[in-house]
Design a protein around this motif. Structure first.
Motif, PDB file in Angstrom:
ATOM      1  N   LYS A 213      -8.360  -8.329  55.751  1.00  0.00           N
ATOM      2  CA  LYS A 213      -7.526  -8.263  57.247  1.00  0.00           C
ATOM      3  C   LYS A 213      -7.593  -9.443  57.811  1.00  0.00           C
ATOM      4  CE  LYS A 213      -8.802  -3.262  57.458  1.00  0.00           C
ATOM      5  NZ  LYS A 213      -9.489  -2.293  58.497  1.00  0.00           N
ATOM      6  N   ARG A 214      -8.213 -10.783  57.074  1.00  0.00           N
ATOM      7  CA  ARG A 214      -8.095 -11.834  57.966  1.00  0.00           C
ATOM      8  C   ARG A 214      -6.620 -12.740  57.710  1.00  0.00           C
ATOM      9  NH1 ARG A 214     -13.327 -13.430  54.669  1.00  0.00           N
ATOM     10  NH2 ARG A 214     -11.664 -12.832  53.007  1.00  0.00           N
ATOM     11  N   ILE A 215      -6.573 -13.809  58.629  1.00  0.00           N
ATOM     12  CA  ILE A 215      -5.600 -14.640  58.432  1.00  0.00           C
ATOM     13  C   ILE A 215      -5.468 -15.515  57.082  1.00  0.00           C
ATOM     14  CG2 ILE A 215      -6.550 -16.814  59.547  1.00  0.00           C
ATOM     15  CD1 ILE A 215      -2.843 -15.754  59.658  1.00  0.00           C
ATOM     16  N   GLU A 216      -6.602 -15.636  56.579  1.00  0.00           N
ATOM     17  CA  GLU A 216      -6.689 -16.357  54.991  1.00  0.00           C
ATOM     18  C   GLU A 216      -6.361 -15.400  54.041  1.00  0.00           C
ATOM     19  OE1 GLU A 216     -11.087 -15.975  56.276  1.00  0.00           O
ATOM     20  OE2 GLU A 216      -9.242 -16.411  57.425  1.00  0.00           O
ATOM     21  N   ASP A 217      -6.843 -14.074  54.306  1.00  0.00           N
ATOM     22  CA  ASP A 217      -6.016 -13.024  53.582  1.00  0.00           C
ATOM     23  C   ASP A 217      -4.558 -13.007  53.298  1.00  0.00           C
ATOM     24  OD1 ASP A 217      -8.664 -12.141  52.504  1.00  0.00           O
ATOM     25  OD2 ASP A 217      -8.889 -11.038  54.533  1.00  0.00           O
ATOM     26  N   TYR A 218      -3.930 -13.157  54.680  1.00  0.00           N
ATOM     27  CA  TYR A 218      -2.338 -13.144  54.803  1.00  0.00           C
ATOM     28  C   TYR A 218      -1.948 -14.005  53.924  1.00  0.00           C
ATOM     29  CZ  TYR A 218       1.954 -13.682  56.962  1.00  0.00           C
ATOM     30  OH  TYR A 218       3.319 -13.888  56.909  1.00  0.00           O
ATOM     31  N   PHE A 219      -2.345 -15.342  53.957  1.00  0.00           N
ATOM     32  CA  PHE A 219      -2.079 -16.631  53.611  1.00  0.00           C
ATOM     33  C   PHE A 219      -1.935 -16.429  52.024  1.00  0.00           C
ATOM     34  CE2 PHE A 219      -2.762 -18.987  57.750  1.00  0.00           C
ATOM     35  CZ  PHE A 219      -1.400 -19.073  57.873  1.00  0.00           C
ATOM     36  N   ALA A 220      -3.125 -15.794  51.483  1.00  0.00           N
ATOM     37  CA  ALA A 220      -3.407 -15.665  50.251  1.00  0.00           C
ATOM     38  C   ALA A 220      -2.277 -14.519  49.631  1.00  0.00           C
ATOM     39  CB  ALA A 220      -4.577 -14.873  49.645  1.00  0.00           C
ATOM     40  N   ARG A 221      -1.834 -13.633  50.291  1.00  0.00           N
ATOM     41  CA  ARG A 221      -0.809 -12.559  50.195  1.00  0.00           C
ATOM     42  C   ARG A 221       0.534 -13.285  49.942  1.00  0.00           C
ATOM     43  NH1 ARG A 221       0.826  -7.808  52.310  1.00  0.00           N
ATOM     44  NH2 ARG A 221      -1.425  -7.164  51.902  1.00  0.00           N
ATOM     45  N   VAL A 222       0.831 -14.354  50.730  1.00  0.00           N
ATOM     46  CA  VAL A 222       2.105 -15.017  50.875  1.00  0.00           C
ATOM     47  C   VAL A 222       2.102 -16.074  49.631  1.00  0.00           C
ATOM     48  CG1 VAL A 222       3.509 -16.861  52.122  1.00  0.00           C
ATOM     49  CG2 VAL A 222       2.432 -14.783  53.401  1.00  0.00           C
ATOM     50  N   LYS A 223       0.881 -16.646  49.441  1.00  0.00           N
ATOM     51  CA  LYS A 223       1.072 -17.702  48.183  1.00  0.00           C
ATOM     52  C   LYS A 223       1.190 -16.750  46.852  1.00  0.00           C
ATOM     53  CE  LYS A 223      -1.733 -21.007  45.934  1.00  0.00           C
ATOM     54  NZ  LYS A 223      -1.511 -20.388  44.586  1.00  0.00           N
ATOM     55  N   GLY A 224       0.833 -15.398  46.890  1.00  0.00           N
ATOM     56  CA  GLY A 224       0.972 -14.627  45.624  1.00  0.00           C
ATOM     57  C   GLY A 224       2.662 -14.289  45.652  1.00  0.00           C
ATOM     58  N   GLU A 225       3.281 -14.035  46.792  1.00  0.00           N
ATOM     59  CA  GLU A 225       4.674 -13.625  46.784  1.00  0.00           C
ATOM     60  C   GLU A 225       5.573 -15.178  46.155  1.00  0.00           C
ATOM     61  OE1 GLU A 225       5.752 -12.315  50.408  1.00  0.00           O
ATOM     62  OE2 GLU A 225       4.385 -10.433  50.322  1.00  0.00           O
ATOM     63  N   MET A 226       5.167 -16.011  46.760  1.00  0.00           N
ATOM     64  CA  MET A 226       5.862 -17.104  46.634  1.00  0.00           C
ATOM     65  C   MET A 226       5.566 -17.689  44.869  1.00  0.00           C
ATOM     66  SD  MET A 226       5.136 -19.615  49.884  1.00  0.00           S
ATOM     67  CE  MET A 226       5.882 -20.886  49.224  1.00  0.00           C
ATOM     68  N   ASP A 227       4.384 -17.262  44.208  1.00  0.00           N
ATOM     69  CA  ASP A 227       3.956 -17.418  42.867  1.00  0.00           C
ATOM     70  C   ASP A 227       4.658 -16.490  42.069  1.00  0.00           C
ATOM     71  OD1 ASP A 227       2.608 -19.580  43.625  1.00  0.00           O
ATOM     72  OD2 ASP A 227       0.851 -18.602  43.548  1.00  0.00           O
ATOM     73  N   GLY A 228       5.625 -15.451  42.679  1.00  0.00           N
ATOM     74  CA  GLY A 228       6.236 -14.606  42.047  1.00  0.00           C
ATOM     75  C   GLY A 228       5.253 -13.297  41.403  1.00  0.00           C
ATOM     76  N   ASP A 229       4.059 -13.260  41.977  1.00  0.00           N
ATOM     77  CA  ASP A 229       3.561 -11.931  41.728  1.00  0.00           C
ATOM     78  C   ASP A 229       4.051 -10.808  42.576  1.00  0.00           C
ATOM     79  OD1 ASP A 229       1.485 -10.053  41.322  1.00  0.00           O
ATOM     80  OD2 ASP A 229      -0.264 -11.285  41.960  1.00  0.00           O
ATOM     81  N   SER A 230       4.412  -9.678  41.861  1.00  0.00           N
ATOM     82  CA  SER A 230       5.160  -8.682  42.401  1.00  0.00           C
ATOM     83  C   SER A 230       4.002  -7.666  42.851  1.00  0.00           C
ATOM     84  CB  SER A 230       5.810  -7.903  41.288  1.00  0.00           C
ATOM     85  OG  SER A 230       5.017  -7.442  40.246  1.00  0.00           O
ATOM     86  N   ASN A 231       2.842  -7.803  42.481  1.00  0.00           N
ATOM     87  CA  ASN A 231       1.784  -6.930  43.142  1.00  0.00           C
ATOM     88  C   ASN A 231       1.619  -7.293  44.584  1.00  0.00           C
ATOM     89  OD1 ASN A 231       1.339  -5.770  40.565  1.00  0.00           O
ATOM     90  ND2 ASN A 231      -0.290  -7.189  40.211  1.00  0.00           N
ATOM     91  N   HIS A 232       2.183  -8.527  45.023  1.00  0.00           N
ATOM     92  CA  HIS A 232       1.758  -8.923  46.397  1.00  0.00           C
ATOM     93  C   HIS A 232       3.146  -8.568  47.407  1.00  0.00           C
ATOM     94  CE1 HIS A 232      -1.838 -11.120  44.596  1.00  0.00           C
ATOM     95  NE2 HIS A 232      -2.413 -10.847  45.748  1.00  0.00           N
ATOM     96  N   ALA A 233       3.974  -8.115  46.742  1.00  0.00           N
ATOM     97  CA  ALA A 233       5.295  -8.047  47.458  1.00  0.00           C
ATOM     98  C   ALA A 233       5.012  -7.110  48.610  1.00  0.00           C
ATOM     99  CB  ALA A 233       6.436  -7.340  46.370  1.00  0.00           C
ATOM    100  N   ASP A 234       5.798  -7.395  49.567  1.00  0.00           N
ATOM    101  CA  ASP A 234       5.952  -6.438  50.812  1.00  0.00           C
ATOM    102  C   ASP A 234       7.175  -6.463  51.534  1.00  0.00           C
ATOM    103  OD1 ASP A 234       3.705  -5.911  53.396  1.00  0.00           O
ATOM    104  OD2 ASP A 234       5.317  -4.811  52.953  1.00  0.00           O
TER     105      ASP A 234
END
Length: 243
Positions: A213-234
């Motif tokens: 629930k931290r800001i660094e977790d949010y950025f990890a989520r975004v990085k996952g989306e940018m890397d094309g990881d569909s598991n992080h799509a929101d």
């Protein structure tokens, strides 16, 4: 106000050479007299030459300066531009802080003009850049204090909702400000456009940094989306640009 900021403000107040009563200092800094006594003791213990005593008052006869800074012309340009931009596009509290900081730094730049135009910059802020800043002082304070907020929000499709959020970070995108938060309604991250928040108040509750629930977790989520990881799509976070 953080204690470090209060100590700095206390030095600024007593450095005028006049005697200041603890009661007056407490009123000005919005703390109790006991806090003023503790702060004075801390400053004196760290070598700040404050004179006086309890029940009489305090003053600072000798000047106090920050450690000398050797700034290049380019660094001064960067400071001048940055502070001038804050004065144009931030909320009143930050505008005032940028103005006083600009004055302090400019006073140590002899033989230089003090305006951003003198450094070759023209600033022409648009009204939209200032829109939505009504709630910024509350947002910034809540981020620092880790205080939960209740906001009323109007999305781009004009849908309205009320949320309890954990505010994590504000971002400026050149046209709009956004607020990255953990939304307790959706149990997920949400990035809200600040100019579309219609009301905002502290709930009285607070939060701690929790994994996921931290800001660094949010950025990890975004990085996952940018890397094309569909598991992080929101697909629900679609109202604002993201890094």
């Amino acid at each position: 106000m953080r204690r470090s900021e209060r100590l700095s403000d206390l030095i600024d107040i007593v450095r005028d050479g006049r005697l200041h009563r603890a009661r007056d200092l407490a009123d000005q800094l919005e703390v109790c007299e006991r806090t003023i006594y503790r702060d004075i003791d801390t400053l004196v213990a760290n070598g700040v030459p404050i004179e006086g005593e309890r029940g009489v008052g305090y003053l600072l006869r000798e000047p106090v300066f920050l450690p000398p800074l050797a700034l290049s012309v380019t660094e001064l340009e960067a400071l001048s531009l940055g502070m001038s931009l804050v004065q144009e596009i931030a909320d009143p509290e930050l505008q005032a802080a940028a103005k006083t900081l600009h004055t302090k730094i400019a006073s140590h730049a002899p033989n230089r003009k003090k305006t951003p135009e003198a450094w070759g910059f023209g600033l022409y802020a648009f009204e939209r850049l200032r829109s939505g800043l009504t709630h910024m002082p509350v947002l910034r304070s809540a981020i620092r204090a880790k205080a939960k907020l209740e906001i009323a929000y109007r999305s781009l499709d004009e849908t309205t909702s009320t949320r309890i959020i954990r505010p994590l970070q504000t971002d400026y995108w050149g046209k709009v400000w956004t607020l990255t938060s953990w939304c307790e309604l959706r149990l997920d991250f949400r990035a809200f456009r600040v100019d579309r928040i219609t009301s905002c108040r502290e709930t009285g509750g607070s939060f701690q940094n929790e994994p996921g629930k931290r800001i660094e977790d949010y950025f990890a989520r975004v990085k996952g989306e940018m890397d094309g990881d569909s598991n992080h799509a929101d697909p629900d976070i679609n109202d604002v640009p993201r890094p």
